[in-house]
Scaffold this motif. Sequence first.
Motif, PDB file in Angstrom:
ATOM      1  N   PHE A  96       0.818  -1.204   0.000  1.00 43.41           N
ATOM      2  CA  PHE A  96       0.000   0.000   0.000  1.00 43.41           C
ATOM      3  C   PHE A  96       0.852   1.254   0.000  1.00 43.41           C
ATOM      4  CE2 PHE A  96      -4.447  -1.069   0.698  1.00 43.41           C
ATOM      5  CZ  PHE A  96      -4.387  -2.394   1.043  1.00 43.41           C
ATOM      6  N   GLY A  97       0.284   2.312  -0.573  1.00 40.00           N
ATOM      7  CA  GLY A  97       0.830   3.639  -0.365  1.00 40.00           C
ATOM      8  C   GLY A  97       0.384   4.167   0.985  1.00 40.00           C
ATOM      9  N   LYS A  98       0.869   5.351   1.349  1.00 36.26           N
ATOM     10  CA  LYS A  98       0.564   5.905   2.673  1.00 36.26           C
ATOM     11  C   LYS A  98      -0.824   6.513   2.739  1.00 36.26           C
ATOM     12  CE  LYS A  98       5.299   6.760   4.067  1.00 36.26           C
ATOM     13  NZ  LYS A  98       6.289   7.751   4.558  1.00 36.26           N
TER      14      LYS A  98
ATOM     15  N   TYR B   9      -4.847 -12.198   5.976  1.00 38.47           N
ATOM     16  CA  TYR B   9      -3.777 -11.211   6.075  1.00 38.47           C
ATOM     17  C   TYR B   9      -3.954 -10.366   7.332  1.00 38.47           C
ATOM     18  CZ  TYR B   9      -3.964 -12.177   1.022  1.00 38.47           C
ATOM     19  OH  TYR B   9      -4.009 -12.792  -0.209  1.00 38.47           O
TER      20      TYR B   9
ATOM     21  N   GLU C  34       6.100 -10.932   6.951  1.00 40.62           N
ATOM     22  CA  GLU C  34       6.680  -9.952   6.033  1.00 40.62           C
ATOM     23  C   GLU C  34       7.655  -9.018   6.742  1.00 40.62           C
ATOM     24  OE1 GLU C  34       6.107  -9.408   2.479  1.00 40.62           O
ATOM     25  OE2 GLU C  34       5.680 -11.509   2.904  1.00 40.62           O
TER      26      GLU C  34
ATOM     27  N   ARG D 277       2.142   6.356   8.141  1.00 40.88           N
ATOM     28  CA  ARG D 277       2.977   5.350   7.476  1.00 40.88           C
ATOM     29  C   ARG D 277       2.201   4.437   6.546  1.00 40.88           C
ATOM     30  NH1 ARG D 277       7.038   2.423  11.435  1.00 40.88           N
ATOM     31  NH2 ARG D 277       7.716   1.672   9.407  1.00 40.88           N
ATOM     32  N   GLY D 278       0.931   4.642   6.383  1.00 41.40           N
ATOM     33  CA  GLY D 278       0.186   3.805   5.454  1.00 41.40           C
ATOM     34  C   GLY D 278      -0.023   2.407   5.998  1.00 41.40           C
ATOM     35  N   LEU D 279      -0.464   1.521   5.146  1.00 43.59           N
ATOM     36  CA  LEU D 279      -0.762   0.145   5.529  1.00 43.59           C
ATOM     37  C   LEU D 279       0.442  -0.752   5.257  1.00 43.59           C
ATOM     38  CD1 LEU D 279      -4.327  -0.077   4.135  1.00 43.59           C
ATOM     39  CD2 LEU D 279      -3.718  -0.822   6.408  1.00 43.59           C
TER      40      LEU D 279
ATOM     41  N   LEU E  54      -5.543  -4.227  10.828  1.00 42.49           N
ATOM     42  CA  LEU E  54      -6.597  -4.669   9.924  1.00 42.49           C
ATOM     43  C   LEU E  54      -6.369  -6.105   9.501  1.00 42.49           C
ATOM     44  CD1 LEU E  54      -6.855  -1.538   7.629  1.00 42.49           C
ATOM     45  CD2 LEU E  54      -8.704  -2.451   9.000  1.00 42.49           C
TER      46      LEU E  54
ATOM     47  N   VAL F 149      -1.964 -18.931   3.906  1.00 41.90           N
ATOM     48  CA  VAL F 149      -2.688 -19.586   2.814  1.00 41.90           C
ATOM     49  C   VAL F 149      -3.413 -20.834   3.298  1.00 41.90           C
ATOM     50  CG1 VAL F 149      -1.160 -18.647   1.064  1.00 41.90           C
ATOM     51  CG2 VAL F 149      -0.659 -20.881   2.065  1.00 41.90           C
TER      52      VAL F 149
ATOM     53  N   TYR G 272       0.705 -13.169   6.397  1.00 42.54           N
ATOM     54  CA  TYR G 272      -0.353 -13.735   5.580  1.00 42.54           C
ATOM     55  C   TYR G 272      -0.338 -15.242   5.727  1.00 42.54           C
ATOM     56  CZ  TYR G 272       3.199 -14.695   1.988  1.00 42.54           C
ATOM     57  OH  TYR G 272       4.305 -15.129   1.306  1.00 42.54           O
TER      58      TYR G 272
ATOM     59  N   GLN H 199      -1.650  -0.192  10.297  1.00 45.81           N
ATOM     60  CA  GLN H 199      -1.638   1.175   9.803  1.00 45.81           C
ATOM     61  C   GLN H 199      -1.170   2.055  10.947  1.00 45.81           C
ATOM     62  OE1 GLN H 199      -5.471   2.673   8.588  1.00 45.81           O
ATOM     63  NE2 GLN H 199      -4.579   4.264   7.307  1.00 45.81           N
TER      64      GLN H 199
ATOM     65  N   LEU I 138       1.840  -4.736   5.425  1.00 47.95           N
ATOM     66  CA  LEU I 138       1.504  -6.142   5.600  1.00 47.95           C
ATOM     67  C   LEU I 138       2.411  -6.747   6.674  1.00 47.95           C
ATOM     68  CD1 LEU I 138      -0.074  -8.657   4.633  1.00 47.95           C
ATOM     69  CD2 LEU I 138       1.811  -9.058   3.030  1.00 47.95           C
TER      70      LEU I 138
ATOM     71  N   TYR J  13      -2.609  -6.568   8.570  1.00 43.98           N
ATOM     72  CA  TYR J  13      -1.935  -5.329   8.224  1.00 43.98           C
ATOM     73  C   TYR J  13      -1.908  -4.424   9.452  1.00 43.98           C
ATOM     74  CZ  TYR J  13      -2.601  -6.377   3.221  1.00 43.98           C
ATOM     75  OH  TYR J  13      -2.580  -6.956   1.973  1.00 43.98           O
TER      76      TYR J  13
END
Lengths: 113, 114
Positions: free
Chosen positions: A103-105, B34, B59, B42-44, B90, B51, B49, B38, B46, B36
């Motif tokens: 993802f971007g910020k 998954y 990650e 700094r955004g999301l 998330l 399977v 994850y 946030q 990962l 995540y």
Amino acid sequence: AQSVSQHNHHVILSEAASLELGCNYSYGGTVNLFWYVQYPGQHLQLLLKYFSGDPLVKGIKGFEAEFIKSKFSFNLRKPSVQWSDTAEYFCAVNVGSQGNLIFGKGTKLSVKP
Amino acid sequence: SQTIHQWPATLVQPVGSPLSLECTVEGTSNPNLYWYRQAAGRGLQLLFYSVGIGQISSEVPQNLSASRPQDRQFILSSKKLLLSDSGFYLCAWSGVRSWRETQYFGPGTRLLVL
């Protein structure tokens, strides 16, 4: 490492203005591209996606995005924004066999009524 | 239809305390799952994850861990929380038909470590 850049942290527009949110990614191979949106108090949800074919992708609520491979870009556009478009917008890239999203910020969009 | 649940919605924990966040998915079988985070500005990012049951990929190296004890249950844990673990967590799921599957996100858990 792959990365996604969203150039605008916060965009403020008046209703009926046109919108373009920038997104660039760094990855030389095949990518799938997404725009997600998070409205205030709601889940993150898919706005549109590009896998292959026509590089101009149309999504929900009048949004569209154009994939320009030579520029590694996937900018989001809307000709005329509404107050209800106020939200945070995230560009994401999917690489690798597991489908992990990078993802971007995010860009916060505030639309003034 | 498929739904994804996360709890708790909000959590305030002291530094050094353990953590357990839970995510469950309904209406689908054998999803990819998954986690995540946030963090502010700094955004999301990962974190993990999965399977399948018992299959976890990390990650980002950190003091968090994930487990998948059942097909539609995904748990994020920590033995000792750090201040830097504060953020919005998330959970997401996707189908397994191809790696182009859209990811669907849960409502999130807001964690504040004091």
